[in-house]
Motif scaffolding. Structure first.
Motif, PDB file in Angstrom:
ATOM      1  N   ALA A 172      -7.363   7.027  -0.258  1.00 45.45           N
ATOM      2  CA  ALA A 172      -8.519   6.536  -1.023  1.00 45.45           C
ATOM      3  C   ALA A 172      -9.445   5.718  -0.133  1.00 45.45           C
ATOM      4  O   ALA A 172     -10.675   5.807  -0.250  1.00 45.45           O
ATOM      5  CB  ALA A 172      -8.041   5.698  -2.202  1.00 45.45           C
ATOM      6  N   ALA A 173      -8.865   4.929   0.775  1.00 46.06           N
ATOM      7  CA  ALA A 173      -9.685   4.138   1.703  1.00 46.06           C
ATOM      8  C   ALA A 173     -10.518   5.044   2.589  1.00 46.06           C
ATOM      9  O   ALA A 173     -11.723   4.825   2.770  1.00 46.06           O
ATOM     10  CB  ALA A 173      -8.782   3.237   2.549  1.00 46.06           C
ATOM     11  N   THR A 221       0.843  -1.187   0.000  1.00 46.53           N
ATOM     12  CA  THR A 221       0.000   0.000   0.000  1.00 46.53           C
ATOM     13  C   THR A 221       0.880   1.239   0.000  1.00 46.53           C
ATOM     14  O   THR A 221       2.109   1.154   0.093  1.00 46.53           O
ATOM     15  CB  THR A 221      -0.939   0.008   1.216  1.00 46.53           C
ATOM     16  OG1 THR A 221      -1.930   1.035   1.046  1.00 46.53           O
ATOM     17  CG2 THR A 221      -0.184   0.274   2.516  1.00 46.53           C
ATOM     18  N   ALA A 224     -13.144  -2.957   0.987  1.00 42.35           N
ATOM     19  CA  ALA A 224     -12.332  -2.065   0.158  1.00 42.35           C
ATOM     20  C   ALA A 224     -11.273  -1.369   1.000  1.00 42.35           C
ATOM     21  O   ALA A 224     -10.115  -1.217   0.568  1.00 42.35           O
ATOM     22  CB  ALA A 224     -13.229  -1.033  -0.520  1.00 42.35           C
ATOM     23  N   ALA A 225     -11.643  -0.955   2.208  1.00 44.90           N
ATOM     24  CA  ALA A 225     -10.678  -0.303   3.094  1.00 44.90           C
ATOM     25  C   ALA A 225      -9.559  -1.273   3.469  1.00 44.90           C
ATOM     26  O   ALA A 225      -8.380  -0.895   3.492  1.00 44.90           O
ATOM     27  CB  ALA A 225     -11.388   0.221   4.340  1.00 44.90           C
ATOM     28  N   LYS A 260      -3.299   5.126  -1.552  1.00 47.77           N
ATOM     29  CA  LYS A 260      -4.302   4.093  -1.280  1.00 47.77           C
ATOM     30  C   LYS A 260      -4.946   4.294   0.089  1.00 47.77           C
ATOM     31  O   LYS A 260      -6.146   4.080   0.261  1.00 47.77           O
ATOM     32  CB  LYS A 260      -3.668   2.710  -1.359  1.00 47.77           C
ATOM     33  CG  LYS A 260      -3.297   2.285  -2.778  1.00 47.77           C
ATOM     34  CD  LYS A 260      -2.744   0.865  -2.791  1.00 47.77           C
ATOM     35  CE  LYS A 260      -2.404   0.418  -4.203  1.00 47.77           C
ATOM     36  NZ  LYS A 260      -1.867  -0.963  -4.229  1.00 47.77           N
ATOM     37  N   VAL A 261      -4.146   4.699   1.071  1.00 48.68           N
ATOM     38  CA  VAL A 261      -4.701   4.944   2.409  1.00 48.68           C
ATOM     39  C   VAL A 261      -5.707   6.093   2.366  1.00 48.68           C
ATOM     40  O   VAL A 261      -6.802   6.004   2.942  1.00 48.68           O
ATOM     41  CB  VAL A 261      -3.566   5.252   3.404  1.00 48.68           C
ATOM     42  CG1 VAL A 261      -4.137   5.715   4.749  1.00 48.68           C
ATOM     43  CG2 VAL A 261      -2.685   4.018   3.611  1.00 48.68           C
ATOM     44  N   VAL A 266      -8.459  -3.809   1.733  1.00 52.76           N
ATOM     45  CA  VAL A 266      -7.607  -4.014   0.558  1.00 52.76           C
ATOM     46  C   VAL A 266      -6.658  -2.829   0.387  1.00 52.76           C
ATOM     47  O   VAL A 266      -5.452  -3.004   0.149  1.00 52.76           O
ATOM     48  CB  VAL A 266      -8.472  -4.209  -0.701  1.00 52.76           C
ATOM     49  CG1 VAL A 266      -7.610  -4.172  -1.960  1.00 52.76           C
ATOM     50  CG2 VAL A 266      -9.239  -5.527  -0.622  1.00 52.76           C
ATOM     51  N   LEU A 267      -7.177  -1.614   0.510  1.00 50.11           N
ATOM     52  CA  LEU A 267      -6.357  -0.424   0.317  1.00 50.11           C
ATOM     53  C   LEU A 267      -5.383  -0.206   1.468  1.00 50.11           C
ATOM     54  O   LEU A 267      -4.279   0.324   1.277  1.00 50.11           O
ATOM     55  CB  LEU A 267      -7.253   0.800   0.131  1.00 50.11           C
ATOM     56  CG  LEU A 267      -8.099   0.790  -1.148  1.00 50.11           C
ATOM     57  CD1 LEU A 267      -9.116   1.917  -1.133  1.00 50.11           C
ATOM     58  CD2 LEU A 267      -7.216   0.884  -2.385  1.00 50.11           C
ATOM     59  N   ARG A 273      -8.463 -10.567   3.471  1.00 49.48           N
ATOM     60  CA  ARG A 273      -8.848 -10.614   2.058  1.00 49.48           C
ATOM     61  C   ARG A 273      -9.834 -11.762   1.832  1.00 49.48           C
ATOM     62  O   ARG A 273      -9.587 -12.876   2.249  1.00 49.48           O
ATOM     63  CB  ARG A 273      -7.619 -10.779   1.162  1.00 49.48           C
ATOM     64  CG  ARG A 273      -6.723  -9.555   1.195  1.00 49.48           C
ATOM     65  CD  ARG A 273      -5.494  -9.725   0.333  1.00 49.48           C
ATOM     66  NE  ARG A 273      -4.647  -8.541   0.406  1.00 49.48           N
ATOM     67  CZ  ARG A 273      -4.731  -7.503  -0.424  1.00 49.48           C
ATOM     68  NH1 ARG A 273      -5.630  -7.525  -1.393  1.00 49.48           N
ATOM     69  NH2 ARG A 273      -3.936  -6.462  -0.298  1.00 49.48           N
ATOM     70  N   VAL A 295     -13.667  -2.226  -4.129  1.00 47.55           N
ATOM     71  CA  VAL A 295     -13.527  -0.779  -4.340  1.00 47.55           C
ATOM     72  C   VAL A 295     -14.616  -0.269  -5.276  1.00 47.55           C
ATOM     73  O   VAL A 295     -15.301   0.720  -4.990  1.00 47.55           O
ATOM     74  CB  VAL A 295     -12.123  -0.452  -4.903  1.00 47.55           C
ATOM     75  CG1 VAL A 295     -12.034   1.035  -5.255  1.00 47.55           C
ATOM     76  CG2 VAL A 295     -11.047  -0.818  -3.876  1.00 47.55           C
TER      77      VAL A 295
END
Length: 285
Positions: A164-165, A157, A236-237, A161-162, A239-240, A246, A258
């Motif tokens: 985006a989460a 990550t 989604a959070a 990405k963080v 994953v990001l 998972r 996402v």
């Protein structure tokens, strides 16, 4: 001899969209000023999610299994996405109570006499609630780091990405505040808005992947959890954030969390904003 007349409605020139945005910002500013003068609203809003972090981390963490691991650290990292999602969605109850309170006090009727866009009152309120939710989320993230939550343990990550989460979490929170707005317009008292808001929030947040792996649920309940919009955002959070948990599910929202989170949130906003504004217009017609 005096006669009663209807309030004069003055139309302001300009583009309707820009006027609606301007009016919404004015209402949002009004609500933010009111919130700043009542700091206990933010303080009490922080207590509950912090309690959930502490309770689930230190009370249940040692007995939870995530991906075959019973590590308290793995569960802690798995848990935080669910706690973040729960925090932003629980703002729905306060949003509905606030709008119901404005209705109860006659404030909505005062706005009705002003030359302003019809949807601005609700839009401004939901935007102000979004700012409060963002502040709560920042404080909660700091608390999570203090108790041991980490992102990107496997190096997959980055800061983008963080962010985006957290953006997806706030988008879900904003979507759910429109559900709260509709509830607030549909009940008579703030107490009823709070109660009715929490009644449906609890099953939505707990029949999900927020706190446990849905793979351990009975088949029909697992399917509900996998297609839950709340689950999509929590997944989604994770994953990001590159946190454990998972999904091995073949349900589309779990394979593409996402995109599922974005689609769910946008649909909820589109549907419930339309219904809430329509309810507002009929209630003040």
């Amino acid at each position: 001899m005096s006669t009663l007349t209807e309030p004069v409605r003055v139309t302001t020139p300009g583009n309707p969209v820009s006027r609606s945005v301007r009016d919404s910002m004015v209402i949002a500013q009004r609500n933010l000023i009111r919130m700043s003068r009542i700091p206990e609203m933010i303080i009490y809003g922080l207590i509950q999610p912090i309690m959930f972090v502490v309770l689930f981390t230190y009370v249940f963490g040692g007995s939870m299994r995530i991906g075959g691991s019973s590590s308290a650290v793995d569960y802690k990292n798995f848990l935080m996405a669910g706690i973040f999602a729960q925090t932003v969605t629980f703002a729905t109850a306060s949003s509905g109570a606030g709008i119901a309170d404005d209705m109860h006090k006659g404030l909505i009727d005062r706005f009705r006499s002003l030359p302003m866009a019809r949807g601005a009152v609700l839009t401004g309120r939901t935007l102000a609630d979004l700012v409060q939710t963002a502040v709560t989320l920042v404080v909660l993230a700091v608390v999570a780091v203090v108790v041991g939550w980490r992102v990107g343990s496997d190096g997959s990550t980055n800061a983008g990405k963080v962010l985006a989460a957290f953006g997806l979490l706030l988008l879900l929170g904003y979507a759910f505040t429109w559900i709260g707005a509709l509830i607030g317009m549909s009940v008579r008292t703030p107490e009823a808005a709070t109660s009715s808001g929490l009644i449906w929030l609890f099953p939505v947040t707990f029949i999900s992947n927020a706190f446990v792996d849905p793979a351990h649920m009975t088949p029909w309940l697992r399917h509900v959890a996998e297609w839950n919009p709340f689950s999509a955002t929590a997944q989604a959070a994770r994953v990001l954030f590159a946190n454990p948990g998972r999904s091995t599910s073949h349900a589309w929202p779990m394979e593409h969390p996402v995109w599922a989170s974005l689609i769910y949130s946008i649909l909820i906003i589109a549907v419930f904003r339309t219904l809430a504004v329509r309810k507002y217009r009929s209630a003040t017609a």
